[in-house]
Design a protein around this motif. Structure first.
Motif, mmCIF file in Angstrom:
data_model
loop_
_atom_site.group_PDB
_atom_site.id
_atom_site.type_symbol
_atom_site.label_atom_id
_atom_site.label_comp_id
_atom_site.label_asym_id
_atom_site.label_seq_id
_atom_site.Cartn_x
_atom_site.Cartn_y
_atom_site.Cartn_z
ATOM 1 N N UNK A 1 34.322 47.632 36.459
ATOM 2 C CA UNK A 1 35.451 48.436 36.813
ATOM 3 C C UNK A 1 35.167 49.477 37.688
ATOM 4 N N UNK A 2 34.304 50.135 37.645
ATOM 5 C CA UNK A 2 33.899 50.985 38.941
ATOM 6 C C UNK A 2 33.702 50.323 40.267
ATOM 7 N N UNK A 3 33.056 49.206 40.288
ATOM 8 C CA UNK A 3 32.939 48.520 41.402
ATOM 9 C C UNK A 3 34.501 48.028 42.051
ATOM 10 N N UNK A 4 35.231 47.468 41.304
ATOM 11 C CA UNK A 4 36.618 47.204 41.619
ATOM 12 C C UNK A 4 37.239 48.465 42.258
ATOM 13 N N UNK A 5 37.306 49.532 41.489
ATOM 14 C CA UNK A 5 37.852 50.846 42.018
ATOM 15 C C UNK A 5 37.226 51.199 43.288
ATOM 16 N N UNK A 6 35.883 51.082 43.480
ATOM 17 C CA UNK A 6 35.473 51.496 44.885
ATOM 18 C C UNK A 6 35.672 50.433 46.084
ATOM 19 N N UNK A 7 36.244 49.366 45.594
ATOM 20 C CA UNK A 7 36.957 48.165 46.618
ATOM 21 C C UNK A 7 38.119 48.452 46.996
ATOM 22 N N UNK A 8 38.888 49.137 46.173
ATOM 23 C CA UNK A 8 40.594 49.015 46.291
ATOM 24 C C UNK A 8 40.855 49.582 47.759
ATOM 25 N N UNK A 9 40.543 50.573 48.197
ATOM 26 C CA UNK A 9 40.811 50.963 49.647
ATOM 27 C C UNK A 9 40.146 50.336 50.888
ATOM 28 N N UNK A 10 39.571 49.070 50.484
ATOM 29 C CA UNK A 10 38.544 48.386 51.387
ATOM 30 C C UNK A 10 39.107 47.061 51.689
ATOM 31 N N UNK A 11 39.764 46.415 50.514
ATOM 32 C CA UNK A 11 40.011 44.968 50.568
ATOM 33 C C UNK A 11 41.629 44.824 49.912
ATOM 34 N N UNK A 12 41.901 43.805 50.358
ATOM 35 C CA UNK A 12 43.276 43.315 50.206
ATOM 36 C C UNK A 12 43.309 42.977 48.647
ATOM 37 N N UNK A 13 44.608 42.832 48.224
ATOM 38 C CA UNK A 13 44.721 42.463 46.471
ATOM 39 C C UNK A 13 44.013 40.925 46.302
ATOM 40 N N UNK A 14 44.249 40.035 47.207
ATOM 41 C CA UNK A 14 43.528 38.800 47.189
ATOM 42 C C UNK A 14 42.109 38.779 47.208
ATOM 43 N N UNK A 15 41.418 39.506 48.224
ATOM 44 C CA UNK A 15 40.091 39.592 48.548
ATOM 45 C C UNK A 15 39.404 40.366 47.375
ATOM 46 N N UNK A 16 40.002 40.941 46.444
ATOM 47 C CA UNK A 16 39.188 41.389 45.359
ATOM 48 C C UNK A 16 38.498 40.461 44.321
ATOM 49 N N UNK A 17 37.392 40.641 44.101
ATOM 50 C CA UNK A 17 36.736 39.642 43.115
ATOM 51 C C UNK A 17 37.505 39.768 41.686
#
Length: 545
Positions: free
Chosen positions: A501-517
């Motif tokens: 969850x913390x990894x995804x949270x750190x990526x939210x501003x960097x990646x589009x919705x579909x590029x999120x793992x």
């Protein structure tokens, strides 16, 4: 008048590449004045061997006979010694090779494979460079397909021998202790020193593809048409004559083989260790005063992963060039390596099939850490759409390349797609306004998630930039709702430093919705083959388990 100008322009186009080659080789010290008697001996060697491995070592034996050609864990061999030993080895191997077959080399980095390659070229016999990570079944399949009649292998791999095709002859290269098997050293000791007759054909080197997605294929490497290919690389990577070159990339891989070939042209001292260990690499660089290093990205990652107190106890001030290739160089790794070692890092993008494509200098990597650089002189790179026409500047498309060293095809008779004389690399990329190439990923890596084109490398780079992450790999997997989704495999510097969850949270501003793992799997290490490439099918096994 117009016709005269056209003829002059055509003549200039023909002459200019040759002048550029001479200029670069003279600047780097490869070409320099020689005594007439030495020059005559070099001309005679060239007439005998052509532009093949024996020529480089024959020239070295004339110009600097006492300079070490190879230094490994057993010591040093000079250029004169290597030239003499390979003549003896060629004579010793001649009657061991069944007519119409090839020599297979299953060795780590040391003087054994170097001498075998040179000796085979003196006989005009093809050499198949075998990946040390092959399973017994894969090795069996490759030996049969490539018509290997004689296998030169390190003693550690002789457990394969009972399961190999019947009748295979074997000679051991590196041994520890005594052995009842024939060895290269024994053949060299007992064989004639008489110069073998000039071969009726030139030897070919066959390199295996990485095999990350299936059984490795054999790729026929062409002989260089002259010294222009070396000059092309040296025009962007300023290696000099007499370099002390730490060859960490495996010799059976195209990149390690390139180091060996360039080293021979440069009259370099090639420092080798059988297995890569990050601290031992730094120690070897210091002990041998290495001025350059050929490595794959995961090796640089392992060096940076060393505790700072270990890394900094070795003096690497002589190391002015580190050239990385063999797999994608993550932008964050490029930045961190140059921060630790200074502006010494070069990134060469290429493949077994097309050799080099582009080279990023330290300045390129400082300005755009994710770039693969620019094509060197004599190389053409185009980004084409699916219809074969060039895409607009900055748009993503298929990478096609042309140079003097595009491969001759796979040994099974197939090849890669070509358009207008340029060959596909199998990768997608774009070229920015400054003319720098960026590799987005493999053509078959791109996924369509929810109707959107998604490139795993973008997500991979974003995860790798997180300070808690040591390395990451991202692949596409099937998804019932979106068609496909991304799965991330992450190695942390410290266990518990990050959760899903913390990894995804750190990526939210960097990646589009579909590029999120959608899937995140934490591993102790990424599964890699012997060349350092991540093996996708093993990642899938980890996800399913």
């Amino acid at each position: 008048m117009s016709t005269l100008r056209q003829r002059s322009a055509a003549l200039l186009r023909r002459v200019t590449p040759g002048l550029h080659t001479v200029f670069v080789l003279a600047r780097q010290g490869v070409i320099r004045p020689l005594r007439p008697d030495k020059l005559l001996r070099i001309i005679l060697a060239w007439r005998r061997w052509g532009i093949t491995p024996p020529l480089g070592f024959a020239v070295g034996a004339v110009r600097h006979p006492d300079r070490p050609a190879v230094i490994d864990e057993r010591g040093a061999l000079s250029y004169a010694e290597l030239a003499q030993r390979t003549t003896r080895l060629a004579n010793g191997l001649r009657d061991r090779i069944p007519r119409g077959t090839r020599i297979g080399v299953l060795c780590r980095n040391h003087h054994g494979p170097v001498e075998t390659i040179v000796a085979a070229a003196k006989l005009g016999v093809d050499v198949v460079l075998l990946n040390t990570g092959l399973s017994t079944q894969q090795l069996n399949d490759v030996i049969t397909e490539q018509r290997v009649g004689l296998l030169v292998l390190d003693a550690e791999f002789r457990t394969h021998l009972p399961d190999l095709p019947e009748g295979i002859d074997a000679v051991l290269a590196w041994t520890d202790g005594t052995t009842r098997h024939d060895t290269l050293e024994n053949l060299i000791a007992i064989s004639s020193a008489q110069r073998p007759t000039r071969p009726t054909r030139q030897s070919r080197m066959i390199v295996l593809t990485s095999g990350t997605t299936g059984t490795p294929k054999g790729a026929r490497r062409p002989d260089p048409p002259g010294l222009a290919p070396a000059a092309s690389i040296l025009s962007r990577v300023p290696l000099r004559s007499g370099e002390r070159l730490l060859v960490s990339a495996p010799l059976f891989h195209t990149w390690g083989l390139a180091a060996f070939q360039l080293g021979a042209v440069l009259g370099a001292t090639q420092v080798m260790r059988r297995k890569f260990d990050p601290e031992q690499a730094l120690s070897a660089a210091q002990r041998n005063q290495c001025t350059s290093m050929f490595a794959v990205p995961v090796m640089l990652q392992r060096i940076l992963d060393l505790p700072e107190q270990i890394r900094t106890k070795y003096d690497h001030s002589a190391l002015r060039i580190v050239v990385s290739s063999g797999s994608a160089l993550p932008a964050d790794l490029a930045t961190r390596f140059q921060h630790a070692f200074g502006p010494v890092l070069f990134n060469l993008y290429g493949s077994t099939e097309v050799s080099w494509v582009s080279i990023a200098t330290p300045q390129d990597l400082r300005a755009a850490p994710g770039t693969a650089g620019r094509p060197p002189r004599g190389t053409t790179v185009r980004i084409l759409g699916d219809d074969g026409t060039p895409v607009r500047r900055g748009a993503t498309g298929r990478i096609f390349v042309g140079n003097d060293m595009v491969f001759e095809g796979y040994t099974n008779g197939s090849s890669r797609e070509s358009r207008d004389g340029l060959m596909s690399t199998g990768d997608l990329g774009r070229i920015d306004a400054a003319g720098r190439l960026f590799v987005v990923g493999r053509e078959d890596d791109m996924i369509i998630s929810g109707g959107e084109n998604v490139y795993p490398k973008e997500t991979e780079d974003a995860i790798a930039r997180l300070p808690e992450v040591s390395e990451a790999a991202v692949i596409g997997v099937d998804d019932a709702d979106f068609g496909q989704r991304l799965a991330a495999f992450v190695v942390l510097h410290e266990e518990g430093g990050l959760d899903t969850e913390r990894l995804r949270e750190r990526l939210r501003d960097r990646l589009s919705k579909f590029a999120m793992p959608r899937d995140v799997v934490f591993l102790d290490e990424l599964p890699r083959n012997a060349t350092g490439k991540v093996v996708p099918r093993e990642l899938l096994d980890r996800l399913r388990s």
